[in-house]
Design an enzyme around this catalytic site. Sequence first.
Site, PDB file in Angstrom:
ATOM      1  CB  SER A   1      -0.970   0.007   1.183  1.00  0.00           C
ATOM      2  OG  SER A   1      -1.922  -1.006   0.996  1.00  0.00           O
TER       3      SER A   1
ATOM      4  CB  SER B   1      -4.240  -4.602   7.320  1.00  0.00           C
ATOM      5  OG  SER B   1      -4.412  -5.865   6.705  1.00  0.00           O
TER       6      SER B   1
ATOM      7  CE  LYS C   1      -8.698  -5.739   6.810  1.00  0.00           C
ATOM      8  NZ  LYS C   1      -9.051  -6.453   5.584  1.00  0.00           N
TER       9      LYS C   1
ATOM     10  CG  ASN D   1     -10.697  -1.836   3.946  1.00  0.00           C
ATOM     11  OD1 ASN D   1     -11.514  -0.920   3.869  1.00  0.00           O
ATOM     12  ND2 ASN D   1     -10.179  -2.408   2.880  1.00  0.00           N
TER      13      ASN D   1
ATOM     14  CG  ASP E   1     -10.828  -5.707   1.899  1.00  0.00           C
ATOM     15  OD1 ASP E   1      -9.921  -5.114   1.294  1.00  0.00           O
ATOM     16  OD2 ASP E   1     -10.687  -6.159   3.057  1.00  0.00           O
TER      17      ASP E   1
ATOM     18  N   GLY F   1     -13.683 -16.299   5.581  1.00  0.00           N
ATOM     19  CA  GLY F   1     -12.856 -15.397   6.383  1.00  0.00           C
ATOM     20  C   GLY F   1     -13.179 -13.936   6.065  1.00  0.00           C
TER      21      GLY F   1
ATOM     22  CB  ALA G   1     -10.984 -11.866   1.678  1.00  0.00           C
TER      23      ALA G   1
HETATM   24  P1  NAP Z   1      -8.766 -15.313   6.678  1.00  0.00           P
HETATM   25  O1  NAP Z   1      -9.739 -14.407   7.297  1.00  0.00           O
HETATM   26  O2  NAP Z   1      -7.664 -15.889   7.479  1.00  0.00           O
HETATM   27  O3  NAP Z   1      -9.602 -16.550   6.038  1.00  0.00           O
HETATM   28  C1  NAP Z   1      -8.955 -17.633   5.453  1.00  0.00           C
HETATM   29  C2  NAP Z   1      -9.969 -18.515   4.732  1.00  0.00           C
HETATM   30  O4  NAP Z   1      -9.257 -19.578   4.089  1.00  0.00           O
HETATM   31  C3  NAP Z   1     -10.978 -19.173   5.674  1.00  0.00           C
HETATM   32  O5  NAP Z   1     -12.196 -19.359   4.996  1.00  0.00           O
HETATM   33  C4  NAP Z   1     -10.294 -20.518   5.957  1.00  0.00           C
HETATM   34  O6  NAP Z   1     -11.181 -21.537   6.342  1.00  0.00           O
HETATM   35  C5  NAP Z   1      -9.782 -20.835   4.557  1.00  0.00           C
HETATM   36  N1  NAP Z   1      -8.735 -21.847   4.573  1.00  0.00           N
HETATM   37  C6  NAP Z   1      -7.444 -21.696   4.993  1.00  0.00           C
HETATM   38  N2  NAP Z   1      -6.787 -22.861   4.848  1.00  0.00           N
HETATM   39  C7  NAP Z   1      -7.668 -23.759   4.321  1.00  0.00           C
HETATM   40  C8  NAP Z   1      -7.581 -25.129   3.929  1.00  0.00           C
HETATM   41  N3  NAP Z   1      -6.438 -25.807   4.040  1.00  0.00           N
HETATM   42  N4  NAP Z   1      -8.668 -25.710   3.403  1.00  0.00           N
HETATM   43  C9  NAP Z   1      -9.829 -25.031   3.279  1.00  0.00           C
HETATM   44  N5  NAP Z   1      -9.981 -23.724   3.625  1.00  0.00           N
HETATM   45  C10 NAP Z   1      -8.906 -23.098   4.145  1.00  0.00           C
HETATM   46  O7  NAP Z   1      -8.064 -14.648   5.422  1.00  0.00           O
HETATM   47  P2  NAP Z   1      -8.669 -13.547   4.439  1.00  0.00           P
HETATM   48  O8  NAP Z   1      -8.240 -12.216   4.855  1.00  0.00           O
HETATM   49  O9  NAP Z   1     -10.117 -13.809   4.246  1.00  0.00           O
HETATM   50  O10 NAP Z   1      -7.846 -13.868   3.088  1.00  0.00           O
HETATM   51  C11 NAP Z   1      -8.147 -15.013   2.303  1.00  0.00           C
HETATM   52  C12 NAP Z   1      -7.255 -14.989   1.045  1.00  0.00           C
HETATM   53  O11 NAP Z   1      -7.568 -13.860   0.259  1.00  0.00           O
HETATM   54  C13 NAP Z   1      -5.761 -14.894   1.343  1.00  0.00           C
HETATM   55  O12 NAP Z   1      -5.059 -15.681   0.407  1.00  0.00           O
HETATM   56  C14 NAP Z   1      -5.440 -13.430   1.144  1.00  0.00           C
HETATM   57  O13 NAP Z   1      -4.102 -13.207   0.752  1.00  0.00           O
HETATM   58  C15 NAP Z   1      -6.397 -13.089   0.014  1.00  0.00           C
HETATM   59  N6  NAP Z   1      -6.782 -11.671  -0.001  1.00  0.00           N
HETATM   60  C16 NAP Z   1      -6.533 -10.960  -1.123  1.00  0.00           C
HETATM   61  C17 NAP Z   1      -6.895  -9.626  -1.179  1.00  0.00           C
HETATM   62  C18 NAP Z   1      -6.634  -8.842  -2.428  1.00  0.00           C
HETATM   63  O14 NAP Z   1      -6.679  -7.605  -2.369  1.00  0.00           O
HETATM   64  N7  NAP Z   1      -6.373  -9.478  -3.550  1.00  0.00           N
HETATM   65  C19 NAP Z   1      -7.526  -9.018  -0.080  1.00  0.00           C
HETATM   66  C20 NAP Z   1      -7.780  -9.795   1.054  1.00  0.00           C
HETATM   67  C21 NAP Z   1      -7.403 -11.123   1.084  1.00  0.00           C
HETATM   68  P3  NAP Z   1     -11.471 -21.803   7.921  1.00  0.00           P
HETATM   69  O15 NAP Z   1     -12.509 -20.807   8.305  1.00  0.00           O
HETATM   70  O16 NAP Z   1     -12.001 -23.197   7.914  1.00  0.00           O
HETATM   71  O17 NAP Z   1     -10.183 -21.673   8.646  1.00  0.00           O
END
Ligand code: NAP
Length: 290
Positions: A23, A68, A72, A93, A108, A134, A136
């Site tokens: 950012s 972040s 949040k 955010n 987001d 999660g 996102a």
């Molecule tokens: P988070 O709140 O930690 O949520 C993670 C999610 O992934 C949960 O639904 C979790 O399930 C699931 N998960 C993790 N390991 C898993 C596995 N082995 N099998 C099945 N499900 C699994 O993270 P978040 O902030 O939502 O981010 C999620 C992804 O989006 C990340 O890769 C992050 O880098 C990406 N992201 C990208 C942007 C962008 O601007 N492009 C913005 C935000 C996030 P459980 O609930 O069962 O643990």
Amino acid sequence: MFKISGQTKLAALYAQPARHSFSPLMQTTAFQAAGIDAIYLSFDLTAEKFPHAMEAIRSLDLLGVNISMPYKQKALTLVDEVDQAAQLIGAVNTVVNQKGKLIGYNTDGAGFMKSMAEQAVESPGKELTLLGAGGAAQAILVQAALDGVRKINVFNRPSPNYQKIAALIERLEQVTTCEFQLFELAEQTKLAEKIAGSTLLVNATSVGMTTSDSLVPPEMLRRDLVVADLIYQPQQTALLQAAKANGAQTINGLGMLLHQGAEAFKLWTGQSMPLAVVRPVLEKQIKMKE
Ligand code: NAP
């Protein structure tokens, strides 16, 4: 040439960890390209310091901040007003400093929807399958429902996030006309059925970020399905590679990263982020870190 003066305004990221963030580069590049006398810095904050840093937005007259992990949810309790999406998601955010009044937003979901529109993906009236529950996934669920997506199927493991998104769905059913269905990820027959009925599949889990795993068997991916993955590092996850091999349109998370930042930039400055300048700078930096 980079200019800084006594008039230069500050925007910032509050997080822990914060130093890895793209950012500062994205927003400072945008300020310069738009001719706005401002810079953006990252602050790595302990939980104890976070409320003081929020107060400093007022006392130091910052333009605003991005928030972040892990702050949040806490930020929601420290602002004066919250917009509808942030309220529904339960997480802020972006904070805008409106003459000492702090307004909380969540960009987001809007960033994701903008990144779809930019790729000519029409989502209003359509059916979407969302993997993940999660932060996102919750942001995307809210914005997609507010933007008129007809039906959203959510798949996640049974976990605290599963319970949270179930409660969020109940809140969204009160304020939108979107239909929701929530399933456990292990229900593979349902997953195949719901993907078959969807025009858009979104991976909002972290699966694919550090491994070459995918939650979706390749045979569920078809030519007329749009497949989006929020992950941008690597640029092509195993899911996107399989979708591409099956002829599907694929979209990685770079557009969401850029557009959630562009939404914040607009809230702070009233101007559109100069995307043509910022995108290649961001792409180059992400590639360097791969
Ligand atoms: P988070 O709140 O930690 O949520 C993670 C999610 O992934 C949960 O639904 C979790 O399930 C699931 N998960 C993790 N390991 C898993 C596995 N082995 N099998 C099945 N499900 C699994 O993270 P978040 O902030 O939502 O981010 C999620 C992804 O989006 C990340 O890769 C992050 O880098 C990406 N992201 C990208 C942007 C962008 O601007 N492009 C913005 C935000 C996030 P459980 O609930 O069962 O643990």
